[in-house]
Design a protein around this motif. Structure first.
Motif, PDB file in Angstrom:
ATOM      1  N   PRO A  63      -0.774  -0.391   8.029  1.00 42.30           N
ATOM      2  CA  PRO A  63      -2.161  -0.781   8.314  1.00 42.30           C
ATOM      3  C   PRO A  63      -2.362  -2.279   8.484  1.00 42.30           C
ATOM      4  CG  PRO A  63      -1.954   0.032   6.056  1.00 42.30           C
ATOM      5  CD  PRO A  63      -0.613   0.189   6.689  1.00 42.30           C
TER       6      PRO A  63
ATOM      7  N   CYS B  64       0.828  -1.220   0.000  1.00 42.15           N
ATOM      8  CA  CYS B  64       0.000   0.000   0.000  1.00 42.15           C
ATOM      9  C   CYS B  64       0.861   1.267   0.000  1.00 42.15           C
ATOM     10  CB  CYS B  64      -0.931   0.001   1.202  1.00 42.15           C
ATOM     11  SG  CYS B  64      -0.065   0.057   2.790  1.00 42.15           S
TER      12      CYS B  64
ATOM     13  N   VAL C  53       2.177   2.907   2.427  1.00 34.58           N
ATOM     14  CA  VAL C  53       2.105   3.818   3.575  1.00 34.58           C
ATOM     15  C   VAL C  53       3.509   4.006   4.150  1.00 34.58           C
ATOM     16  CG1 VAL C  53       1.234   4.097   5.934  1.00 34.58           C
ATOM     17  CG2 VAL C  53      -0.317   3.348   4.132  1.00 34.58           C
TER      18      VAL C  53
ATOM     19  N   LEU D 126       2.495   2.942  11.660  1.00 32.53           N
ATOM     20  CA  LEU D 126       1.418   3.288  10.730  1.00 32.53           C
ATOM     21  C   LEU D 126       1.081   2.195   9.735  1.00 32.53           C
ATOM     22  CD1 LEU D 126       2.029   6.266  11.861  1.00 32.53           C
ATOM     23  CD2 LEU D 126       0.839   6.942   9.798  1.00 32.53           C
TER      24      LEU D 126
ATOM     25  N   ARG E 157       8.294   4.727  12.779  1.00 33.70           N
ATOM     26  CA  ARG E 157       7.110   5.386  12.208  1.00 33.70           C
ATOM     27  C   ARG E 157       6.365   4.418  11.273  1.00 33.70           C
ATOM     28  NH1 ARG E 157       3.824  10.084  12.798  1.00 33.70           N
ATOM     29  NH2 ARG E 157       2.686  10.295  10.875  1.00 33.70           N
TER      30      ARG E 157
ATOM     31  N   LYS F 130       3.357  18.792   9.779  1.00 36.15           N
ATOM     32  CA  LYS F 130       1.920  18.641   9.978  1.00 36.15           C
ATOM     33  C   LYS F 130       1.544  17.280  10.545  1.00 36.15           C
ATOM     34  CE  LYS F 130       0.938  18.271   5.054  1.00 36.15           C
ATOM     35  NZ  LYS F 130      -0.130  18.488   4.081  1.00 36.15           N
ATOM     36  N   ARG F 131       2.543  16.425  10.744  1.00 35.37           N
ATOM     37  CA  ARG F 131       2.251  15.155  11.419  1.00 35.37           C
ATOM     38  C   ARG F 131       1.907  15.383  12.892  1.00 35.37           C
ATOM     39  NH1 ARG F 131       6.679  11.024   8.660  1.00 35.37           N
ATOM     40  NH2 ARG F 131       5.920  11.331   6.541  1.00 35.37           N
TER      41      ARG F 131
ATOM     42  N   ARG G 224       5.934  19.126   4.899  1.00 37.39           N
ATOM     43  CA  ARG G 224       5.199  17.866   4.819  1.00 37.39           C
ATOM     44  C   ARG G 224       5.357  17.022   6.089  1.00 37.39           C
ATOM     45  NH1 ARG G 224       7.939  13.180   3.236  1.00 37.39           N
ATOM     46  NH2 ARG G 224      10.153  13.597   3.212  1.00 37.39           N
TER      47      ARG G 224
ATOM     48  N   ARG H  61       5.548   6.418   2.114  1.00 36.26           N
ATOM     49  CA  ARG H  61       5.166   7.824   2.308  1.00 36.26           C
ATOM     50  C   ARG H  61       5.572   8.345   3.677  1.00 36.26           C
ATOM     51  NH1 ARG H  61       0.207   5.478   0.665  1.00 36.26           N
ATOM     52  NH2 ARG H  61       0.125   5.432  -1.594  1.00 36.26           N
ATOM     53  N   GLN H  62       5.626   7.467   4.671  1.00 35.85           N
ATOM     54  CA  GLN H  62       5.906   7.921   6.024  1.00 35.85           C
ATOM     55  C   GLN H  62       7.394   8.007   6.346  1.00 35.85           C
ATOM     56  OE1 GLN H  62       3.531   9.100   8.316  1.00 35.85           O
ATOM     57  NE2 GLN H  62       2.460   9.102   6.357  1.00 35.85           N
TER      58      GLN H  62
END
Lengths: 507, 146
Positions: free
Chosen positions: A64, A25, A27, A62, A58, A443-444, A440, A30-31
């Motif tokens: 999933p 996926c 994630v 995250l 991290r 905002k976490r 970017r 991206r993280q």
């Protein structure tokens, strides 16, 4: 791929991906701000590069499907008590770079943690314990200079206090959020600290980064800091807070100044710090106008003049060998609060050798400072605050029993909002959105969520402190302050017990 | 009526909302099966995360008061539920003309190319809170009446 310098071969962590569960996926891709995860075009699946993993967890948090586990690299060197892998990796790195080793967060070195060798007392039978669920339990604390004696006058309206009490900070919990500058951490977290401090009735500290214009409304719950760089310091700033703190030293790097890399200085940080965008903000190690206690006195009174003696002035020093004598001088120079920051204190960046080898545990410094001020009969002239590696409510209550009025917490607060102590704060790529100003990444940290978590943390510790006080048969934190009879040492030698001023357990 | 409101200031672009949506609308209600098997037979998330540089936002049907998509729909597949205020979609009636897609001012209706029909948010009918809102790790999605 085929050849890498030796420093990059011995990575600290490995990423374990359960292929049965991974759904590609992305994630994790991206993280991960260190690009340890990536989309592998050749294999048409998500892949990873262990050498880039810093162990921030991290991706693991995250993912999933929970298919990721970050593990310590099982590959190791031949056992050697002297040349441990840590030192070997330092040498490989310095062989590469020729530079000073840099670290984020406080020292992880295995030096004694005296809090763990101190046990609290508990009431049994003759002086019964108190149930904090049914009896009032006072945690309120006032920081500031207290008079030598108090005079009361009788008036037609009843007795009134005749003695004028100096400015105080009122705290509903004996805890404060320690100095973390805007720049080293981002605006979202500064706002969260301000919101949480206001909700809790405590204060947070701006650090040396100035105060963002939108946070002035939280001034009653703000300590504004004046450090050697004087970033963001002006009359409105000084008058905005509930207290002013002069930072002389920092526990994580005593004798060392600060350096916020230019990459972290965006428009907002620039405006607040009053430095150009993209330029390095360097705080010198010394204040260039303080070379003696008399100079410090002049600065303390200049700040008091600037604020018309409305707010207390605090001076923060790092815990060092002669902290007691220094603290005595600071109190005599007019400081209302003395802060002692132990070597476990965190930082965005410190030279590794300084961090791990300079300074002393805050427990020892606190005991000595409290003793010295008592011996000199000036303990009431200033409040004592300790900082540096406070991990739990038991550490707070032990610090208070050892002589502190209140405790600063910082690393604990960061952990509560997600920090995993990966120690890469100085890269500006904090994956948890803490020590970063990258749009970017920052905002976490949603300030609403972070403020709630910080509030929960302090409230939870408050409940635990009340329980422990009740267990000791005390109904106020004031009754515990400096009450070393409520402490006993375990596994400490006579010198250590003597410095701490506590008896060994069993006595 | 309560709608899902995205907050671009705190959207971290993780796309977990899409996965939550996919799972909620799957038959298995199992993320791994939904992604690996049900996607192959045409299951798609009702929402999409749009990104440009550091800005990202998770977008889905706004359930407008006077929805252009309903006016544009030639087959009656899209209609407004007067009771709940939601813009509803009957997949059986959709003919895949994409008129709604052209009419939506938010770009919140997407093509389900596997099925040749559209896909849009139904606010997770039957749940207290849409799955995307529950799953968002940074509370960048809120479900509220504004």
């Amino acid at each position: 791929m085929l050849f890498k310098p030796i420093s990059q071969n011995f990575n600290d962590f490995v990423i374990d991906r359960d292929k049965e569960r991974c759904i590609n996926c992305e994630v994790c891709v991206r993280q991960c701000s260190y690009e340890a995860h990536f989309w592998d075009d050749a294999r048409q699946c998500v892949n990873h590069d262990n050498t880039k993993c810093v162990g921030c967890h991290r991706c693991e948090a995250l993912c999933p499907t929970g298919c990721l586990t970050i593990k310590k690299n099982p590959a190791d060197f031949r056992d050697n008590a002297l040349w441990t892998p840590t030192y070997m990796k330092y040498l490989y790195k310095q062989g590469d770079t020729g530079g000073i080793l840099l670290s984020g967060m406080g020292s992880p070195s295995a030096k004694p943690i005296y809090w763990d060798n101190l046990q609290l007392d508990a009431s049994q039978v003759t002086n019964p314990s108190i149930d904090p669920l049914r009896e009032p339990m006072e945690l309120r604390t006032y920081l500031g200079s207290k008079p030598d004696k108090v005079e009361i006058e009788q008036t037609p309206d009843g007795p009134k206090l005749k003695t004028k009490i100096g400015p105080q900070i009122k705290l509903e919990y004996p805890m404060m959020f320690s100095a973390m500058s805007f720049g080293s951490i981002n605006f979202n977290l500064h706002k969260a600290m301000a919101m949480a401090a206001t909700e809790l009735g405590i204060v947070y500290n701006t650090g040396e980064g100035g105060l963002h214009p939108t946070l002035y409304k939280y001034g009653a719950n703000t300590i504004v800091q004046v450090a050697s760089g004087r970033f963001g310091v002006h009359k409105d700033y000084l008058n905005a807070g509930a207290a002013i703190e002069i930072k002389v030293g920092q526990g994580a790097k005593p004798g060392i100044g600060g350096h916020l890399p230019g990459e972290k200085i965006d428009e907002e940080v620039s405006k607040t710090r009053m430095v150009p965008v993209g330029s390095d903000a360097i705080s010198p190690a010394p204040h260039h106008d303080i070379y003696s206690i008399e100079d410090l006195l002049q600065l303390i009174y200049a700040l008091k003049e600037a604020t018309e003696y409305r707010v207390p002035v605090s001076v923060k020093i790092a815990a060092v060998h002669n902290a007691a004598a220094i603290a005595s001088g600071i109190v005599r120079a007019g400081a209302d609060i003395v802060v002692i920051d132990g070597f476990r204190g965190g930082t965005g960046a410190a030279p590794t050798m300084i961090r791990d080898n300079v300074g002393i545990p805050v427990e020892l410094a606190l005991a000595q400072v409290d003793n010295r001020l008592r011996d000199e009969g000036i303990r009431n002239w200033a409040s004592l605050v300790v900082a540096g590696g406070t991990r739990c409510s038991a550490d707070v209550i032990k610090a208070i029993a050892l002589g502190a009025d209140a405790v600063y917490i910082a690393t604990a607060a960061l952990v509560a909002v997600g920090c995993t102590l990966c120690g890469r704060c100085y890269t500006g790529k904090c994956p948890w959105g803490i020590a970063t100003n990258e749009a970017r990444l920052k905002k976490r940290q949603n300030p609403e969520i972070a403020a709630k978590r910080l509030t929960n943390l302090v409230k939870a510790w408050g409940h635990e402190i009340q329980e422990m006080l009740g267990g000791m048969g005390l109904n106020s934190i004031e009754s515990l302050r400096g009450n070393r009879d409520k402490l006993r040492g375990i596994g400490l030698n006579e010198v250590e017990l003597d410095i701490l001023g506590v008896k060994h357990a069993g006595r | 009526m309560r709608r899902v409101y995205p907050n671009k200031d705190f959207c971290i672009g993780c796309h977990i909302c899409e996965l939550a949506c996919l799972t909620a609308h799957s038959e298995s209600k199992d993320l791994i099966i939904a992604v690996r098997e049900e996607q192959a037979s045409g299951l798609r998330p009702c929402k999409a995360v749009y990104e440009k540089g550091p800005v990202c936002v998770s977008l889905s049907c706004r359930h407008c008061e006077n929805p252009s998509c309903v006016t544009a729909c030639i087959s009656g597949a899209l209609y407004k539920d007067e009771e709940t205020g939601r813009t509803m979609y009957d997949e059986r009636q959709c003919v895949g003309c994409w008129s709604c897609l052209m009419a939506c001012p938010f770009g919140a209706i997407r093509r389900n190319q596997a099925k040749g029909k559209i896909i849009k948010c139904d606010l997770c009918e039957g749940r207290d809170k849409p799955a995307c809102v529950e799953a968002c790790p940074n509370a960048a999605l809120s479900y509220e009446d504004r």
